[in-house]
Design a protein around this motif. Structure first.
Motif, mmCIF file in Angstrom:
data_model
loop_
_atom_site.group_PDB
_atom_site.id
_atom_site.type_symbol
_atom_site.label_atom_id
_atom_site.label_comp_id
_atom_site.label_asym_id
_atom_site.label_seq_id
_atom_site.Cartn_x
_atom_site.Cartn_y
_atom_site.Cartn_z
ATOM 1 N N VAL A 136 0.839 -1.203 0.000
ATOM 2 C CA VAL A 136 0.000 0.000 0.000
ATOM 3 C C VAL A 136 0.874 1.254 0.000
ATOM 4 C CG1 VAL A 136 -1.657 1.340 1.350
ATOM 5 C CG2 VAL A 136 -1.974 -1.112 1.090
ATOM 6 N N SER A 137 1.939 1.237 0.791
ATOM 7 C CA SER A 137 2.841 2.389 0.869
ATOM 8 C C SER A 137 3.555 2.621 -0.459
ATOM 9 C CB SER A 137 3.873 2.181 1.981
ATOM 10 O OG SER A 137 3.239 2.030 3.230
ATOM 11 N N LYS A 140 1.093 3.987 -2.941
ATOM 12 C CA LYS A 140 0.699 5.355 -2.597
ATOM 13 C C LYS A 140 1.677 6.372 -3.157
ATOM 14 C CE LYS A 140 -0.368 8.314 1.368
ATOM 15 N NZ LYS A 140 -0.449 8.385 2.861
ATOM 16 N N TYR A 141 2.962 6.040 -3.117
ATOM 17 C CA TYR A 141 3.994 6.954 -3.604
ATOM 18 C C TYR A 141 4.455 6.601 -5.026
ATOM 19 C CZ TYR A 141 4.169 8.525 1.223
ATOM 20 O OH TYR A 141 3.838 9.026 2.466
ATOM 21 N N ASN A 142 3.605 5.803 -5.723
ATOM 22 C CA ASN A 142 3.804 5.479 -7.142
ATOM 23 C C ASN A 142 5.114 4.745 -7.443
ATOM 24 O OD1 ASN A 142 1.345 6.751 -7.970
ATOM 25 N ND2 ASN A 142 2.358 8.750 -7.759
ATOM 26 N N HIS A 146 -0.825 0.591 -9.063
ATOM 27 C CA HIS A 146 -1.894 0.255 -8.113
ATOM 28 C C HIS A 146 -2.527 -1.109 -8.393
ATOM 29 C CE1 HIS A 146 -1.558 4.449 -6.892
ATOM 30 N NE2 HIS A 146 -2.356 4.175 -5.867
ATOM 31 N N LYS A 227 -8.861 2.737 4.923
ATOM 32 C CA LYS A 227 -9.265 1.784 3.900
ATOM 33 C C LYS A 227 -10.324 0.828 4.454
ATOM 34 C CE LYS A 227 -6.263 2.979 0.657
ATOM 35 N NZ LYS A 227 -6.656 3.424 -0.696
#
Length: 249
Positions: A136-137, A140-142, A146, A227
């Motif tokens: 997920v982390s 989140k920062y690409n 996803h 989430k």
């Protein structure tokens, strides 16, 4: 009127003495135990008797095992999974386990079995939680697409839920057996152990419930973003602990 009756079990790991006393009370009213049933016992109508019941654990019990009880005045009533056995005897019959050493032997195998399941499932839950958090982390920062969250989520989320359920369901009896062994060693009553476990479950259920409500309200007003999997996991913990709390006297 039916000649049989179903009685739900509160969980022998959490209240063995209370369960056996309950069966004795039913026997005095003309309902005697004759077999285990799903999450409980099956009783049949009979002549009222003053009986005491005793639960014992023995895997792959043989004729010698049952003969030992019979010679001591205890009749074998029923067994479950070839590991858990219930015996009955008149009220004045001497108990099989009379000292701390023999009482401890009764619970050691159950504790070891519960521990053997609880520890790996807990480790699996922790590892999966860490992996999911990392994914997920990174997304989140690409650092990763996803789509990986969806792909691995299909595997990790069900694994998290299953291992959490296994950890709670086997972990609480494991704690109960462990504290029971310590109580026997110290010469204390096991009733104290069950009251302490009940208090722990009530506390965990209350905390988890408050946490679910708080997170929902904070998310509703966009104060924090949670989430759905977070709600599901915490809600699942709250539900299971509340359910188990109702089973412990």
């Amino acid at each position: 009127m039916s000649n049989t009756k179903y009685v739900m079990s509160k969980g022998v790991a959490f209240g063995e003495e209370e369960e056996m006393e309950m069966l004795s009370d039913y026997a005095s009213k003309g309902w005697v135990l004759y077999k285990f049933s799903f999450m409980g016992y099956k009783l049949k109508k009979a002549k009222p008797e003053k009986l005491q019941y005793s639960l014992d654990y023995r895997y792959n019990a043989d004729e010698e095992y049952f003969s030992y009880f019979k010679e001591a005045g205890w009749n074998h009533i029923c067994s479950a999974s070839n590991s858990m056995h219930i015996f009955s005897a008149p009220e004045d019959t001497k108990p099989i386990y009379t000292d701390s050493d023999t009482k401890s032997e009764k619970y050691i195998s159950q504790y070891k079995l519960a521990k053997k399941i609880t520890v790996p499932s807990l480790l699996c839950f922790i590892v999966c939680s860490i992996l999911f958090t990392i994914l997920v982390s990174l997304a989140k920062y690409n650092y990763i697409p996803h789509i990986y969250i969806k792909i691995f989520g299909v595997i990790l989320i069900p694994t998290l839920i299953i291992t959490l359920i296994i950890t709670i369901v086997t972990g609480l009896p494991c704690i109960s057996y462990y504290t029971t062994l310590n109580r026997i060693k110290d010469g204390s009553s096991t009733h104290v152990n069950h009251k302490a476990l009940k208090k722990l479950l009530d506390t965990l259920a209350t905390i988890a419930t408050i946490l679910v409500i708080s997170l929902f309200l904070l998310s509703l007003f966009n104060i924090i973003i949670i989430k759905m999997v977070g709600f599901l996991l915490i809600g699942l913990i709250a539900f299971i602990t509340c359910l188990l709390s109702t089973f412990v006297k």
